[in-house]
Enzyme design. Structure first.
Site, short mmCIF file in Angstrom:
data_model
loop_
_atom_site.label_atom_id
_atom_site.label_comp_id
_atom_site.label_asym_id
_atom_site.label_seq_id
_atom_site.Cartn_x
_atom_site.Cartn_y
_atom_site.Cartn_z
N CYS A 95 -89.79 0.76 114.70
CA CYS A 95 -91.14 1.27 114.45
C CYS A 95 -91.16 2.78 114.34
O CYS A 95 -92.11 3.36 113.82
CB CYS A 95 -92.08 0.84 115.55
SG CYS A 95 -92.11 -0.94 115.77
N GLU A 110 -73.63 -8.09 119.55
CA GLU A 110 -74.40 -7.47 118.46
C GLU A 110 -73.44 -7.25 117.30
O GLU A 110 -72.37 -6.67 117.47
CB GLU A 110 -75.01 -6.15 118.95
CG GLU A 110 -75.51 -5.22 117.87
CD GLU A 110 -76.56 -5.84 116.93
OE1 GLU A 110 -77.46 -6.53 117.43
OE2 GLU A 110 -76.42 -5.63 115.70
N SER A 138 -80.68 -1.60 120.56
CA SER A 138 -81.89 -1.11 121.20
C SER A 138 -82.47 0.15 120.56
O SER A 138 -82.75 1.13 121.24
CB SER A 138 -81.58 -0.82 122.67
OG SER A 138 -82.76 -0.65 123.39
N ALA A 188 -84.33 -5.73 120.04
CA ALA A 188 -85.46 -5.59 120.97
C ALA A 188 -85.42 -6.68 122.04
O ALA A 188 -85.24 -6.40 123.23
CB ALA A 188 -86.77 -5.66 120.19
N ALA A 189 -85.56 -7.94 121.62
CA ALA A 189 -85.61 -9.03 122.59
C ALA A 189 -84.29 -9.19 123.33
O ALA A 189 -84.27 -9.52 124.52
CB ALA A 189 -85.99 -10.34 121.88
N VAL A 249 -71.76 -13.64 116.14
CA VAL A 249 -71.70 -15.03 116.58
C VAL A 249 -71.82 -15.90 115.34
O VAL A 249 -72.79 -15.80 114.59
CB VAL A 249 -72.82 -15.34 117.59
CG1 VAL A 249 -72.80 -16.82 117.97
CG2 VAL A 249 -72.66 -14.47 118.83
N TYR A 255 -118.37 7.23 130.95
CA TYR A 255 -119.04 8.04 129.91
C TYR A 255 -118.87 9.49 130.27
O TYR A 255 -119.15 9.91 131.39
CB TYR A 255 -120.51 7.65 129.86
CG TYR A 255 -121.47 8.72 129.41
CD1 TYR A 255 -121.27 9.40 128.21
CD2 TYR A 255 -122.60 9.03 130.16
CE1 TYR A 255 -122.17 10.37 127.80
CE2 TYR A 255 -123.51 9.98 129.76
CZ TYR A 255 -123.30 10.66 128.57
OH TYR A 255 -124.18 11.61 128.18
N ASP A 314 -88.09 -11.71 117.07
CA ASP A 314 -88.44 -11.94 115.67
C ASP A 314 -87.83 -13.21 115.08
O ASP A 314 -88.20 -13.61 113.98
CB ASP A 314 -87.97 -10.76 114.81
CG ASP A 314 -88.91 -9.57 114.88
OD1 ASP A 314 -89.80 -9.57 115.75
OD2 ASP A 314 -88.74 -8.64 114.07
#
Lengths: 453, 453
Positions: free
Chosen positions: A44, A34, A40, A12-13, A81, A428, A285
């Site tokens: 969720c 990665e 990506s 994500a980040a 890495v 309303y 995260d």
């Protein structure tokens, strides 16, 4: 010559940071590493893939190719890495396809190594019918297992939002669900009355909720599968098991480079997402984030925060001057027919942070009460007696709960007082909102409570 | 001895003021005069009564009896106030049942005389198949006419929100609708592109929209009914006619007492809802209100404003010190399957008020794009280049438009900047919201536009 900006992590980040860096600095070279094969994808959305609502192809927002072509990010999948050498400004990277390592120079680095699911830590956890809801390949395996082996029973360990979503998904597939949770009520971050409501909704829909459960062991059967999960109080048959007991930050790599982490283990950054080491940014995260209500550094592993923090890290790595001020904690979940949302501080968090909390609960209507389709909306507000500010809220109901919670989320961030809330001029219209929206009903009730001694 | 507080008008602001006064001052005598037979009914629900969605009994929130017993308000229906004598602090009141008049002393007075529908002003307007959507007895008559005489065609004069709602109601009853409007697009207060979308939605649902229409005359037939409405350009068959061309304030009574009114004819008050005359308060559709975005006194006859202003007037008449700061203008309407909302200033209003407006439109998704049921949400933001503040917005879509507009309504009232909007931490959950909520997509797009020269 442009900068060389390296990004570690593709969920994500990471892609958010890499894309933003490439856009901010058109002559920069942006490389993203990665260790897995996919980038990506939507963690969720996985429960909705299991239920069949979302197709497999739809889980990924980008492939390595589309990130490369549309965002100008050089994506290297299956590259792990292994070390950050901050003084030399290099990474040691292992190519998992051929096992070779290389040293990669950077001008700026963004760490977005994410989080990993917590483990139960006892034997059987790697059985082929025990799953976590996080990695894409595991999600596909889960879906395949369910459709091929058609388990009759499921045990879900963990009563947080993923537990809720998986209970819903399994139930919709005709699987009998037992949900084990280590507290007497599900959804720890919600207020007690909301949690009771969630439990009722689970039970109404046939989920067996077992509170105060301590998972202790698996019983293993044939074919590499577990057959039961054993707790201190009993044994539960499990054709399939999902472990959803939260995540913890992947911050070892950063810590190895001398980068400071907080009490949760998450990386500490400033508002520019810079770590304690020059030229190294972090987001998502793997990091802590500032709670805008309590002012404390906390661990809130959510995609909304990761993507915004990632943007900030990427822009700054590319020479920009962006700021991510922090988060309030805003969570929503569908529990069968019920919308449930929590925004801002819980009463407990607010008290611990030194606020003199005042709470009030009201029930209003999603539309004009007499309109067909109108549903009850329950709002619990948490305010501070001294400043009269709104600090947090729970909203639940069968319609119009989550979007109203988001209005309260904005109010919390803008530091509104209950008196200001009472003045809100809201649209309303009978099919959508009552004359006195539940938000106003809640504000008025809270104001009465604040005025009473 | 308690105060004697008199209230004129029984629709929205009046009962609100009277109830609040009685609650604020338990020893006050609170008397409410209403010239009709009904009090406290929902004008906004009338179109949904015509369509059959809302039952007749459900239109009234209170009867004179329940206002008396539950709110301690002495309600006198069929009593018309004919004169306010401010210096003597008396009213001249006519009892419409027996024709007698009496003089009624007050310590404090609240004027809530409301508004009346504008008239076309030509012959035939009182025919028994020509209706307005305002008075309760006329609503019942309309419903009765439709169900008994089953008109095949309807002409609606006026393309505001009541015109939209009535077009929807008639269409759902199988009546063929022609909607005449004096502008080329419906819904004058919306932005041009939203208005185009509304017109499309009307036409898609079989409504004939006639723009730039000037209603000129009725053609009268037998039985006291009109058969056609004639405009400058044509003649339209009308089994039934609804005239919905707006309302004007009932402020003659106040003006007769020397109370100041504004350019719209509405009564001017301060933030405590006090008029230019001591001891006399006013609230609701008979008043102007401060526009919180432009700072100007304007006429916005809406029940949301009336009820809040009524509360304030009632509390202050009873000796309190409440403030109603004003309104931003927040309107929502269902046009067949489309949710449409406008909050804050239109671009035109903002420009006239001296802002350097910047506008941007985006389309996002109501839920995660790939979730079943996800619908496009279109947001147009209007911001001020200098202060970077959000001034107004239009939101439309088939799901989640109105409640998102209300979040923007709060943002406008809290004077947020676009930069602050970008930071909003909102709850994200695939069945309810995308990772980047349309609100954030809109903020990001607007920020790019503000940064470009």
């Amino acid at each position: 010559m442009g900068r060389r900006i390296l990004v570690i992590g593709g969920l994500a980040a990471g892609p958010s940071a890499a894309s933003k860096a490439a856009r901010t600095s058109p002559d920069a070279e942006v490389v993203l590493y990665e260790q897995g094969e996919a980038v990506s994808y939507g963690v969720c959305e996985i429960p909705y893939h299991i239920s069949g609502e979302v197709k497999a192809e739809a889980l990924s927002a980008f492939t390595p190719e589309t990130l490369r072509t549309t965002r100008r990010v050089d994506v290297r999948i299956l590259h792990r890495v292994e070390e950050i050498q901050p003084h030399r400004r290099t990474l040691r990277v292992r190519n998992l396809k051929d096992g070779t390592t290389s040293e990669e120079r950077f001008d700026r680095l963004v760490i977005a190594t994410g989080s990993r699911p917590r483990r139960l830590g006892f034997e059987g956890e790697e059985s082929r019918n025990v799953f976590r809801v996080k990695a894409l390949d595991e999600a596909y395996a889960l879906r395949k297992f369910v459709s091929e082996e058609r388990p009759r029973t499921a045990v879900i360990v963990g009563g947080g939002y993923i537990g809720m979503e998986m209970a819903d998904a399994f139930t919709s597939l005709g699987i009998e669900v037992t949900l084990l949770h280590n507290s007497s009520l599900p959804m720890k971050s919600l207020e007690r009355e909301t949690r009771e409501r969630v439990r009722e909704e689970l039970e109404k829909n046939g989920v067996r909720f077992v509170g105060m459960a301590q998972a202790a062991a698996f019983v293993r059967g044939r074919e590499g599968k577990v057959t039961h999960l054993v707790t201190g109080d009993g044994s539960y048959e499990a054709g399939i098991v999902v472990v959803a007991i939260g995540v913890e930050p992947n911050s070892d790599l950063a810590r190895g480079a001398g980068i400071r982490t907080g009490s949760s283990g998450g990386i500490l950054t400033d508002q520019r997402q810079q770590t304690s080491v020059d030229n190294i940014y972090a987001a998502g995260d793997c990091c802590e984030v500032k709670n805008l209500v309590t002012g404390r550094q906390v661990y809130i592993p959510l995609a909304t925060i990761a993507s915004k923090a990632g943007w900030t890290a990427g822009e700054n790595a590319a020479g920009g001057n962006a700021v991510f001020r922090g988060a309030i904690r805003a969570v929503a979940v569908r529990v069968f027919g019920l919308e449930v949302a929590q925004v801002g501080a819980s009463e407990e968090d607010a008290r611990e942070a030194g606020f003199e909390t005042v709470c009030e609960t009201i029930t209003g209507w999603s539309r004009v009460a007499v309109m067909p389709g109108s549903e009850r909306v329950t709002i619990r507000l948490i305010a501070d007696r001294k400043s009269q500010r709104l600090l947090g809220a729970n909203v639940s109901g069968r319609e119009g709960a989550v979007l109203r919670a988001n209005t309260l989320a904005v109010a919390i961030q803008q530091k509104v007082t209950i008196g200001e809330m009472q003045q809100w001029d809201l649209a309303y219209s009978p099919p959508f909102t009552p004359l006195w929206d539940p938000l106003l009903v809640a504000a008025n009730a809270m104001q009465r409570k604040l005025r009473s001694p």
